[in-house]
Design an enzyme around this catalytic site. Structure first.
Site, PDB file in Angstrom:
ATOM      1  N   ASP A  36      16.670  59.453  30.268  1.00 53.16           N
ATOM      2  CA  ASP A  36      15.806  59.292  31.151  1.00 53.16           C
ATOM      3  C   ASP A  36      14.830  60.401  31.681  1.00 53.16           C
ATOM      4  OD1 ASP A  36      15.994  56.687  30.834  1.00 53.16           O
ATOM      5  OD2 ASP A  36      17.026  56.199  32.505  1.00 53.16           O
ATOM      6  N   HIS A  38      14.081  63.408  30.059  1.00 49.60           N
ATOM      7  CA  HIS A  38      13.020  63.472  28.999  1.00 49.60           C
ATOM      8  C   HIS A  38      12.025  62.679  29.227  1.00 49.60           C
ATOM      9  CE1 HIS A  38      16.494  65.394  27.017  1.00 49.60           C
ATOM     10  NE2 HIS A  38      15.805  66.383  27.114  1.00 49.60           N
TER      11      HIS A  38
END
Lengths: 278, 278
Positions: A36, A38
């Site tokens: 999450d 990224h």
């Protein structure tokens, strides 16, 4: 629908069309094993840019430790699936043979900010980072590049490089994304056992507590000593560094300038880093 | 009418307009003291590009010798006058304080090709060249960059850097321009006395003769020994190097690959370089 692109020439053809159309292009450099954190970078890029390229390249030159490189998660199919709902324009997955062909002898180095902390504990790491990030900027010709604050020192190295070398890209820092228990998301978290993963919650708890005490005027050395003891008491360690530093230069913290509290600690054979504002 | 631009922000505003219009942009990096060799680069750029930027920056970081830096000709008004008839679009004359502000700690390094010859005799020279050329590429965002073959090794270093770091620019080599007596044009020629200038014609005479003999199958060591003796007999010297090298890698010349004969020699307190194909 995210297009997977593996070659530089193909990428250039795509981005050339975008530039001709006047599109603002964002890039999110990653080493895959997407989480999450990224995805928050991809969303930030999509909010600001007309086109978004996510790059996935596990850069051998930034691993000072061959075992770390060997064990780094390689999950391209899962990464593409995780990315699919966001519909980034391109997932660029270059081949190491094209990035570093035989006879590749050029590098970008950044002095100063790359020296302490990660630089001291991972010799050559930031030369590898600076070089591959410069190459990704050149390959994508992105207007904006999104980096997570989780890798705080890396972010400052990249900013320094961009400013020093007049690179035509704007670096956009994005806040660390944390699990519900506070642990900063990291691809390396995957390598923790369930027990170690539970222990790891101590890291952000200790960091935020120490930052609060320092911000409230506590004696830095005493606060850091207590924090280190608390980490080791919870079974984490060794602590490679736990340091209050100037947020931009990573040198000694200076009155009147932003400061950052940074940590690298081993747990269950995995080296974890984190940092918080002070 | 050539517009003189001194700041990076102003340059970016101009080139951004060009890129939006789809113009092909060429850059001719120079250190000023312009002569017909430089003008040939400008003409080559104008023949291929919609817009041409000539840069004039005497880059302190590529001078290993402070005396050479101090004595390097500084002739901006004359340079602008020489350039005027060609009507390049922009003469970019950045300020050293903007190129290297306090805290500038980033560099580009190129291994291999930058090691021997000039690299061995001028430590740090090619790091300075690679760094400033990368910066000029980033500042101008040129599509093509024009370099003279007079600085053969520099040309190969720049090509290697561009290829290795995937820089989005095409390097265009241009033949050396020579005075009627054969001496390769160089800003440093200005520093020769009239008598030394006359002596200097021996350099190309000896180089072309030696290259011809080697090309005709002559023994390389014998030809180079004789050439060196002829230079020294004509009052030139010391010869820093006179070497037959692989034209691309500057390593040992290899059968079946292009070779180049390269020379650095002192005359009248001035260090001159030249090279010819074999």
């Amino acid at each position: 629908m995210t297009q997977i692109v593996r070659g530089v020439a193909q990428l250039r053809r795509i981005t050339q069309g975008w530039r001709r159309a006047g599109d603002l292009v964002g890039v999110v450099p990653t080493m895959g094993a997407l989480h999450d954190g990224h995805l928050s970078l991809v969303r930030a890029a999509q909010a600001e840019c007309d086109r978004v390229i996510v790059t996935l390249f596990i850069n051998p030159r930034q691993f000072n430790n061959p075992e770390d490189f060997a064990k780094y998660p390689r999950t391209e199919a899962a990464d593409a699936a995780i990315l699919a709902p966001l519909s980034a324009d391109v997932l660029f997955v270059p081949d190491a043979a094209e990035i570093y062909p035989p006879g590749h002898v050029s590098a970008v180095t950044v002095g100063g900010v790359s020296g302490p902390l990660e630089g001291a504990h991972r010799p050559g790491h930031f030369d590898g980072v600076a070089t591959v990030v410069a190459m990704l900027f050149n390959m994508t010709q992105a207007d904006r590049a999104y980096f997570g604050e989780k890798d705080w020192q890396q972010l400052q190295v990249v900013r320094r490089m961009v400013a020093d070398l007049q690179m035509p890209v704007q670096v956009v820092p994005c806040p660390s994304v944390r699990d519900p228990d506070g642990l900063a998301m990291s691809s390396r978290n995957q390598r923790l056992s369930a027990a170690a993963r539970a222990q790891a919650a101590t890291i952000p708890a200790v960091l935020f507590d120490a930052a609060g005490r320092i911000g409230a005027g506590g004696d830095v050395a005493q606060v850091l000593d207590a924090a280190r003891a608390r980490l080791e008491g919870a079974g984490l360690g060794p602590v490679e560094y736990l340091a209050l530093r100037d947020a931009e230069t990573l040198g000694e913290a200076q009155p009147g300038r932003g400061a950052r509290l940074l940590l690298a600690v081993w747990l269950d054979g995995v080296r974890l880093i984190d940092n918080v504002a002070v």
